[in-house]
Design a protein around this motif. Structure first.
Motif, PDB file in Angstrom:
ATOM      1  N   ALA A 128     -44.045 -26.344  -4.829  1.00  0.00           N
ATOM      2  CA  ALA A 128     -43.435 -27.293  -3.902  1.00  0.00           C
ATOM      3  C   ALA A 128     -43.076 -28.541  -4.680  1.00  0.00           C
ATOM      4  O   ALA A 128     -43.555 -28.762  -5.802  1.00  0.00           O
ATOM      5  CB  ALA A 128     -44.395 -27.626  -2.758  1.00  0.00           C
ATOM      6  N   THR A 129     -42.230 -29.378  -4.101  1.00  0.00           N
ATOM      7  CA  THR A 129     -41.915 -30.639  -4.767  1.00  0.00           C
ATOM      8  C   THR A 129     -43.126 -31.558  -4.717  1.00  0.00           C
ATOM      9  O   THR A 129     -43.980 -31.455  -3.819  1.00  0.00           O
ATOM     10  CB  THR A 129     -40.726 -31.338  -4.092  1.00  0.00           C
ATOM     11  N   LEU A 130     -43.206 -32.467  -5.672  1.00  0.00           N
ATOM     12  CA  LEU A 130     -44.316 -33.408  -5.678  1.00  0.00           C
ATOM     13  C   LEU A 130     -44.306 -34.282  -4.433  1.00  0.00           C
ATOM     14  O   LEU A 130     -45.375 -34.632  -3.905  1.00  0.00           O
ATOM     15  CB  LEU A 130     -44.259 -34.270  -6.941  1.00  0.00           C
ATOM     16  N   THR A 131     -43.116 -34.607  -3.952  1.00  0.00           N
ATOM     17  CA  THR A 131     -43.034 -35.398  -2.721  1.00  0.00           C
ATOM     18  C   THR A 131     -43.635 -34.636  -1.551  1.00  0.00           C
ATOM     19  O   THR A 131     -44.412 -35.202  -0.762  1.00  0.00           O
ATOM     20  CB  THR A 131     -41.568 -35.761  -2.414  1.00  0.00           C
ATOM     21  N   ALA A 132     -43.314 -33.353  -1.426  1.00  0.00           N
ATOM     22  CA  ALA A 132     -43.848 -32.545  -0.332  1.00  0.00           C
ATOM     23  C   ALA A 132     -45.362 -32.409  -0.444  1.00  0.00           C
ATOM     24  O   ALA A 132     -46.081 -32.440   0.569  1.00  0.00           O
ATOM     25  CB  ALA A 132     -43.183 -31.172  -0.325  1.00  0.00           C
ATOM     26  N   ILE A 133     -45.854 -32.259  -1.657  1.00  0.00           N
ATOM     27  CA  ILE A 133     -47.304 -32.130  -1.855  1.00  0.00           C
ATOM     28  C   ILE A 133     -48.007 -33.427  -1.456  1.00  0.00           C
ATOM     29  O   ILE A 133     -49.022 -33.408  -0.738  1.00  0.00           O
ATOM     30  CB  ILE A 133     -47.607 -31.753  -3.320  1.00  0.00           C
ATOM     31  N   GLY A 134     -47.480 -34.556  -1.889  1.00  0.00           N
ATOM     32  CA  GLY A 134     -48.075 -35.826  -1.501  1.00  0.00           C
ATOM     33  C   GLY A 134     -48.022 -36.048  -0.010  1.00  0.00           C
ATOM     34  O   GLY A 134     -49.000 -36.508   0.606  1.00  0.00           O
ATOM     35  N   ASP A 135     -46.893 -35.707   0.609  1.00  0.00           N
ATOM     36  CA  ASP A 135     -46.755 -35.867   2.059  1.00  0.00           C
ATOM     37  C   ASP A 135     -47.768 -34.993   2.805  1.00  0.00           C
ATOM     38  O   ASP A 135     -48.315 -35.404   3.841  1.00  0.00           O
ATOM     39  CB  ASP A 135     -45.337 -35.504   2.505  1.00  0.00           C
ATOM     40  N   ALA A 136     -47.988 -33.778   2.299  1.00  0.00           N
ATOM     41  CA  ALA A 136     -48.931 -32.873   2.956  1.00  0.00           C
ATOM     42  C   ALA A 136     -50.350 -33.438   2.909  1.00  0.00           C
ATOM     43  O   ALA A 136     -51.089 -33.411   3.904  1.00  0.00           O
ATOM     44  CB  ALA A 136     -48.877 -31.497   2.285  1.00  0.00           C
ATOM     45  N   TYR A 137     -50.746 -33.951   1.750  1.00  0.00           N
ATOM     46  CA  TYR A 137     -52.054 -34.601   1.660  1.00  0.00           C
ATOM     47  C   TYR A 137     -52.151 -35.765   2.657  1.00  0.00           C
ATOM     48  O   TYR A 137     -53.163 -35.911   3.369  1.00  0.00           O
ATOM     49  CB  TYR A 137     -52.268 -35.152   0.250  1.00  0.00           C
ATOM     50  N   LEU A 138     -51.124 -36.586   2.710  1.00  0.00           N
ATOM     51  CA  LEU A 138     -51.178 -37.770   3.569  1.00  0.00           C
ATOM     52  C   LEU A 138     -51.209 -37.397   5.040  1.00  0.00           C
ATOM     53  O   LEU A 138     -51.854 -38.082   5.851  1.00  0.00           O
ATOM     54  CB  LEU A 138     -49.998 -38.693   3.278  1.00  0.00           C
ATOM     55  N   GLU A 139     -50.522 -36.324   5.408  1.00  0.00           N
ATOM     56  CA  GLU A 139     -50.573 -35.864   6.794  1.00  0.00           C
ATOM     57  C   GLU A 139     -51.993 -35.486   7.194  1.00  0.00           C
ATOM     58  O   GLU A 139     -52.479 -35.860   8.274  1.00  0.00           O
ATOM     59  CB  GLU A 139     -49.639 -34.662   6.967  1.00  0.00           C
ATOM     60  N   GLN A 140     -52.682 -34.763   6.331  1.00  0.00           N
ATOM     61  CA  GLN A 140     -54.060 -34.375   6.642  1.00  0.00           C
ATOM     62  C   GLN A 140     -55.002 -35.574   6.572  1.00  0.00           C
ATOM     63  O   GLN A 140     -55.932 -35.688   7.381  1.00  0.00           O
ATOM     64  CB  GLN A 140     -54.509 -33.260   5.693  1.00  0.00           C
ATOM     65  N   LEU A 141     -54.769 -36.463   5.635  1.00  0.00           N
ATOM     66  CA  LEU A 141     -55.571 -37.685   5.547  1.00  0.00           C
ATOM     67  C   LEU A 141     -55.494 -38.471   6.852  1.00  0.00           C
ATOM     68  O   LEU A 141     -56.521 -38.913   7.394  1.00  0.00           O
ATOM     69  CB  LEU A 141     -55.069 -38.543   4.385  1.00  0.00           C
ATOM     70  N   GLU A 142     -54.293 -38.628   7.373  1.00  0.00           N
ATOM     71  CA  GLU A 142     -54.126 -39.406   8.600  1.00  0.00           C
ATOM     72  C   GLU A 142     -54.844 -38.744   9.770  1.00  0.00           C
ATOM     73  O   GLU A 142     -55.474 -39.441  10.588  1.00  0.00           O
ATOM     74  CB  GLU A 142     -52.627 -39.548   8.902  1.00  0.00           C
ATOM     75  N   GLN A 143     -54.783 -37.436   9.845  1.00  0.00           N
ATOM     76  CA  GLN A 143     -55.428 -36.744  10.969  1.00  0.00           C
ATOM     77  C   GLN A 143     -56.950 -36.926  10.947  1.00  0.00           C
ATOM     78  O   GLN A 143     -57.571 -37.130  11.994  1.00  0.00           O
ATOM     79  CB  GLN A 143     -55.067 -35.257  10.945  1.00  0.00           C
ATOM     80  N   ILE A 144     -57.544 -36.819   9.781  1.00  0.00           N
ATOM     81  CA  ILE A 144     -59.003 -36.940   9.709  1.00  0.00           C
ATOM     82  C   ILE A 144     -59.436 -38.402   9.838  1.00  0.00           C
ATOM     83  O   ILE A 144     -60.397 -38.712  10.559  1.00  0.00           O
ATOM     84  CB  ILE A 144     -59.532 -36.317   8.405  1.00  0.00           C
ATOM     85  N   GLU A 145     -58.748 -39.322   9.183  1.00  0.00           N
ATOM     86  CA  GLU A 145     -59.143 -40.724   9.303  1.00  0.00           C
ATOM     87  C   GLU A 145     -58.925 -41.241  10.717  1.00  0.00           C
ATOM     88  O   GLU A 145     -59.733 -42.050  11.205  1.00  0.00           O
ATOM     89  CB  GLU A 145     -58.382 -41.574   8.292  1.00  0.00           C
ATOM     90  N   SER A 146     -57.886 -40.785  11.388  1.00  0.00           N
ATOM     91  CA  SER A 146     -57.654 -41.253  12.753  1.00  0.00           C
ATOM     92  C   SER A 146     -58.721 -40.740  13.703  1.00  0.00           C
ATOM     93  O   SER A 146     -58.952 -41.331  14.764  1.00  0.00           O
ATOM     94  CB  SER A 146     -56.267 -40.829  13.241  1.00  0.00           C
ATOM     95  N   ALA A 147     -59.396 -39.647  13.322  1.00  0.00           N
ATOM     96  CA  ALA A 147     -60.518 -39.139  14.114  1.00  0.00           C
ATOM     97  C   ALA A 147     -61.825 -39.839  13.767  1.00  0.00           C
ATOM     98  O   ALA A 147     -62.867 -39.570  14.378  1.00  0.00           O
ATOM     99  CB  ALA A 147     -60.667 -37.628  13.903  1.00  0.00           C
ATOM    100  N   GLY A 148     -61.784 -40.734  12.763  1.00  0.00           N
ATOM    101  CA  GLY A 148     -62.978 -41.467  12.361  1.00  0.00           C
ATOM    102  C   GLY A 148     -63.687 -40.898  11.160  1.00  0.00           C
ATOM    103  O   GLY A 148     -64.809 -41.315  10.854  1.00  0.00           O
ATOM    104  N   GLY A 149     -63.052 -39.952  10.463  1.00  0.00           N
ATOM    105  CA  GLY A 149     -63.720 -39.270   9.373  1.00  0.00           C
ATOM    106  C   GLY A 149     -63.372 -39.804   7.993  1.00  0.00           C
ATOM    107  O   GLY A 149     -62.354 -40.464   7.795  1.00  0.00           O
TER     108      GLY A 149
END
Length: 385
Positions: A128-149
């Motif tokens: 995958a492109t590096l941009t897509a890989i970074g975006d994928a990490y950030l999407e999951q980061l936001e989901q867990i941090e927004s849940a308080g994790g």
């Protein structure tokens, strides 16, 4: 119940006799240890009526959460949605995130400690492109941090395939660390656990890979709690620990040598983030209580006998250790069946399962030995043995 003295189980040359020891009397803790930061990577319990090789993420949520509560009740933290939970081997990205959110909520309800793995597994397999890989990490980061994790930044199969240089790793990880609102744990999962991660950190040379990790952590030391190292190489973990900035931890992920790494030496010690501790939580809790009391000998007396079981559990092909985790959970009465996501119960031979039973019986792992015997012998009979 009366402990059965012996039982007959399959062996390579016919049936063999195994002696069962009564479970040891262990004094365990209900609160986290003071001397080490410790997480057990919990497994998931499948829905036995729906789990199959062609169906992913059919989880028995109640049983899976009960596994986590048993760990918290012994003072252990939970490392969620990691490879022990079949991440990438039956647990898809969407369900891994749902598992993480649920566990964060459960932890809040009882004061338990939890960290949740994030990865890039919502992307298609392959480069995958590096941009897509970074975006994928950030999407999951936001989901867990927004849940308080808080998160563990897991290794990315897509990054392993796509990175052209060390700088690509530094850029992607730097982007994720800088976006996190809470300090993160990094995770170096070796190819022995996941062959698709060969050459991670930009090199097959582990010394060069250590250099890259040290460079990354030095650049973001205040935002990194530590790094979990899963290479099954105790010497490498020690070298890395001595090179990291003060205050940044190495979490032992070496399921072959965890006792010596956690106990430490004159140069320091490792903390722990281990799949093995999900199998031996009572021993881990009791041993760490001794370590808190500066009783290193007592720590070793309790924990050292478990190492042979862990080495057998994690023997090659190591990625199938999850099968043994579920098997022992079934024998200990922590789940009612031996079925797994994606049919992974077939990942080990019957002889391996019998060996695990024998090794566990020899250290008194089973809280109800009669139940363990009934379940093991019933399983072996059911397949014609």
């Amino acid at each position: 119940m009366t402990t059965p003295a012996t039982v007959r189980i399959p062996g390579p040359s016919g049936a063999r006799t195994v002696e069962l020891l009564a479970p040891p009397a262990l004094i365990t803790a209900r609160t986290p240890p003071l001397s080490r930061l410790v997480y057990a990577a919990g497994h998931v319990v499948a829905d036995p009526l729906r789990a199959a090789a062609s169906v992913s993420a059919t989880i028995d949520w109640d049983a899976t959460m009960a596994v986590r509560h048993r760990l918290w009740a012994l003072g252990l933290g939970v490392a969620e949605s990691m490879d022990t939970a079949q991440r990438g081997m039956g647990l898809d990205a969407a369900t891994a995130l749902e598992l993480g959110r649920r566990t964060v909520r459960e932890a809040a309800s009882c004061g338990g400690q939890v960290v949740v793995g994030i990865a890039t597994d919502q992307l298609p397999a392959g480069p995958a492109t590096l941009t897509a890989i970074g975006d994928a990490y950030l999407e999951q980061l936001e989901q867990i941090e927004s849940a308080g994790g808080c998160v563990v930044v897991m290794a990315s199969r897509q990054l392993a395939l796509s990175a052209a240089s060390v700088d690509d790793y530094l850029a992607i990880y730097g982007r994720v660390i800088e976006a996190a609102s809470r300090p993160v744990i990094l995770h170096w999962l070796g190819a022995i656990f996941d062959p698709q991660l060969a050459g991670y950190w930009g090199s097959d040379d582990l010394d060069a890979a250590v250099d890259t990790v040290v460079t990354l952590v030095n650049a973001h030391a205040e935002a990194v709690v530590g790094i979990k190292v899963s290479l099954l190489d105790a010497g490498r973990e020690g070298v890395l620990r001595r090179r990291l900035p003060e205050g940044v931890r190495v979490f032992a992920g070496d399921d072959f040598n965890y006792a010596e790494l956690i106990a430490g030496d004159e140069s320091g010690h490792c903390d722990a983030l281990l799949g093995a501790f999900a199998v031996i939580p009572r021993y881990a809790s009791a041993a760490l209580l001794r370590l808190d009391a500066a009783d290193t000998a007592g720590f070793h007396t309790i924990l050292d006998p478990t190492v042979a079981l862990s080495r057998l559990l994690f023997e090659a092909p190591t990625q199938f250790y999850k099968t043994g985790v579920a098997w022992l959970s079934f024998l200990m009465g922590d789940q009612s069946h031996f079925r797994m996501l994606a049919g992974l119960e077939s990942g080990r031979t019957v002889l391996h399962l019998a060996d695990l039973f024998a090794e566990a019986a020899g250290i008194g792992l089973f809280p109800d030995p009669e139940l363990a015997v009934d379940r093991a012998t019933g399983y072996f009979r059911g397949i014609g043995l």
